[in-house]
Design an enzyme around this catalytic site. Structure first.
Site, mmCIF file in Angstrom:
data_model
loop_
_atom_site.group_PDB
_atom_site.id
_atom_site.type_symbol
_atom_site.label_atom_id
_atom_site.label_comp_id
_atom_site.label_asym_id
_atom_site.label_seq_id
_atom_site.Cartn_x
_atom_site.Cartn_y
_atom_site.Cartn_z
ATOM 1 N N HIS A 184 1.080 -1.173 -0.011
ATOM 2 C CA HIS A 184 -0.257 -0.244 0.186
ATOM 3 C C HIS A 184 0.967 1.005 -0.269
ATOM 4 O O HIS A 184 0.827 1.963 0.609
ATOM 5 C CB HIS A 184 -1.028 -0.264 1.183
ATOM 6 N N GLU A 288 -1.172 1.303 -5.168
ATOM 7 C CA GLU A 288 -0.645 0.335 -4.494
ATOM 8 C C GLU A 288 -1.074 -0.897 -5.682
ATOM 9 O O GLU A 288 -1.052 -1.687 -6.451
ATOM 10 C CB GLU A 288 -2.178 0.191 -3.848
HETATM 11 C C1 BG6 Z 1 -6.939 2.307 0.883
HETATM 12 C C2 BG6 Z 1 -8.715 1.862 0.400
HETATM 13 O O1 BG6 Z 1 -6.142 0.668 0.523
HETATM 14 O O2 BG6 Z 1 -6.996 2.729 1.949
HETATM 15 C C3 BG6 Z 1 -9.437 3.079 0.886
HETATM 16 O O3 BG6 Z 1 -8.659 1.751 -1.016
HETATM 17 C C4 BG6 Z 1 -9.417 3.715 2.298
HETATM 18 O O4 BG6 Z 1 -10.721 2.859 1.455
HETATM 19 C C5 BG6 Z 1 -7.321 3.845 2.713
HETATM 20 O O5 BG6 Z 1 -9.375 4.362 2.956
HETATM 21 C C6 BG6 Z 1 -6.421 3.838 4.181
HETATM 22 O O6 BG6 Z 1 -7.095 2.981 4.906
HETATM 23 P P1 BG6 Z 1 -6.741 3.159 6.504
HETATM 24 O O7 BG6 Z 1 -6.798 1.487 7.201
HETATM 25 O O8 BG6 Z 1 -4.963 2.905 5.957
HETATM 26 O O9 BG6 Z 1 -7.388 3.868 7.131
#
Ligand code: BG6
Length: 314
Positions: A184, A288
């Site tokens: 990510h 990602e």
């Molecule tokens: C992204 C998702 O990968 O991560 C989003 O597609 C999400 O929907 C974002 O809001 C952040 O996620 P987190 O759990 O780290 O707040």
């Protein structure tokens, strides 16, 4: 590392096993969490054992490639906001139980440092490992109930002019299992409103802003005009983040990944997240490298799947 040892003792022990003179040391990072700090002839990088989380990558004489929030938690059991969270074994909300933490448990637990090596071309390689026993020993042990399988994860980071990250998952049990995964990556940009992402033209995506409606990326370039949260399907191509303000382009290449997630929270969502500064959203974009939804991976006993992302300034 044994969790009950003092941080100083733990770092001393790890350095005795893994330090590489002049290139790699274990240090206490933010929140007194142990980190691997690398500085070689090509680049510098910081990787937390917590989540095997790459928090910083900067090629020599260039600016940082990855973005990190000033508001991030650096705490056992909590995710880090920025760098490269490892999402595994599920992505986004858990399909059967939305009360479980999003993006799985791999980013919430401390991984073991397994190997460090200096490659003759001047790059540095670090391998981290995670098994159910490591999750068992963590503050989020209960999450194993949502994934009661025998697995071994190996996360290998190679730091050179580019940053290579490989997540290898092995089924060490006697029954098949399926999982989702994402590297990510949060990228630092001058202003996301000026940024264009190339490499996804003509590709179908699921738009989380429209209840996962299937759409097609008609324009060659993705632009960011509001909250953007998309899963591009059958997307194996390299993406390029074209950044006029920082006058640079970041290439995100991949192997054995069939989905690319593109995310920027924009104003309102950034404000709603406690670990994200209200004014930080223009400075980042997530591209990602993933296998999610229809591209979830199934492994039979003994099988391994390895997904790779390669990040480089062009
Ligand atoms: C992204 C998702 O990968 O991560 C989003 O597609 C999400 O929907 C974002 O809001 C952040 O996620 P987190 O759990 O780290 O707040």
């Amino acid at each position: 590392m044994k969790p009950h040892d003092s941080i100083t003792q733990r770092i001393e022990n790890e350095n005795a096993r893994f330090a590489i003179k002049g290139v790699l040391t274990l240090e206490a990072g933010r929140g007194a969490l142990p980190t691997v700090a690398i500085r070689n002839e090509h680049a510098s990088a910081t990787i937390y054992l917590h989540g095997a989380h790459v928090a910083h990558f900067q090629p020599k004489s260039k600016g940082p490639v990855l973005w990190m929030s000033d508001w991030s938690w650096f705490e056992a059991g909590k995710p880090v906001r920025g760098g490269v969270p490892l999402c595994w074994p599920w992505f986004g909300p858990h399909a059967a139980d939305p009360k479980l933490p999003g993006h799985g448990f791999a980013r919430l637990v401390e991984w073991k440092l397994a190997e460090t090596a200096q490659i003759p071309d001047g790059r540095t390689r670090v391998r981290f490992a995670l098994t159910p026993a490591d999750v068992e020993a963590s503050p989020v042990a209960a999450l194993l109930k949502a994934f009661p399988h025998a697995f071994e994860l190996a996360f290998t980071v190679t730091v050179g002019a580019s940053l290579e990250m490989e997540l290898a998952v092995r089924n060490t049990g006697t029954a098949a299992f399926s999982f989702e995964e994402a590297l990510h990556s949060y990228f630092a940009v001058g202003d996301v409103r000026d940024v264009r992402v190339r490499g996804l033209g003509g590709v179908k995506y699921l738009d989380r802003m429209q209840g996962l409606k299937e759409c097609t990326q008609e324009a060659d370039e993705v632009v960011f005009e509001g909250e953007t949260d998309r899963v591009y399907l059958n997307a194996q191509s390299t993406c390029e983040i074209v950044d006029p303000k920082l006058e640079r382009c970041i290439a995100v290449a991949k192997e054995r990944s069939n989905a690319t997630v593109v995310w920027n929270p924009h104003k309102a969502k950034a404000k709603a997240m406690p670990d994200f500064g209200d004014k930080e959203w223009p400075g980042m974009v997530c591209i990602e490298t993933a296998n999610v939804g229809a591209s979830a991976v199934t492994l039979k006993p003994g099988e391994t799947h390895a997904m790779k992302a390669i990040l480089a300034l062009k």
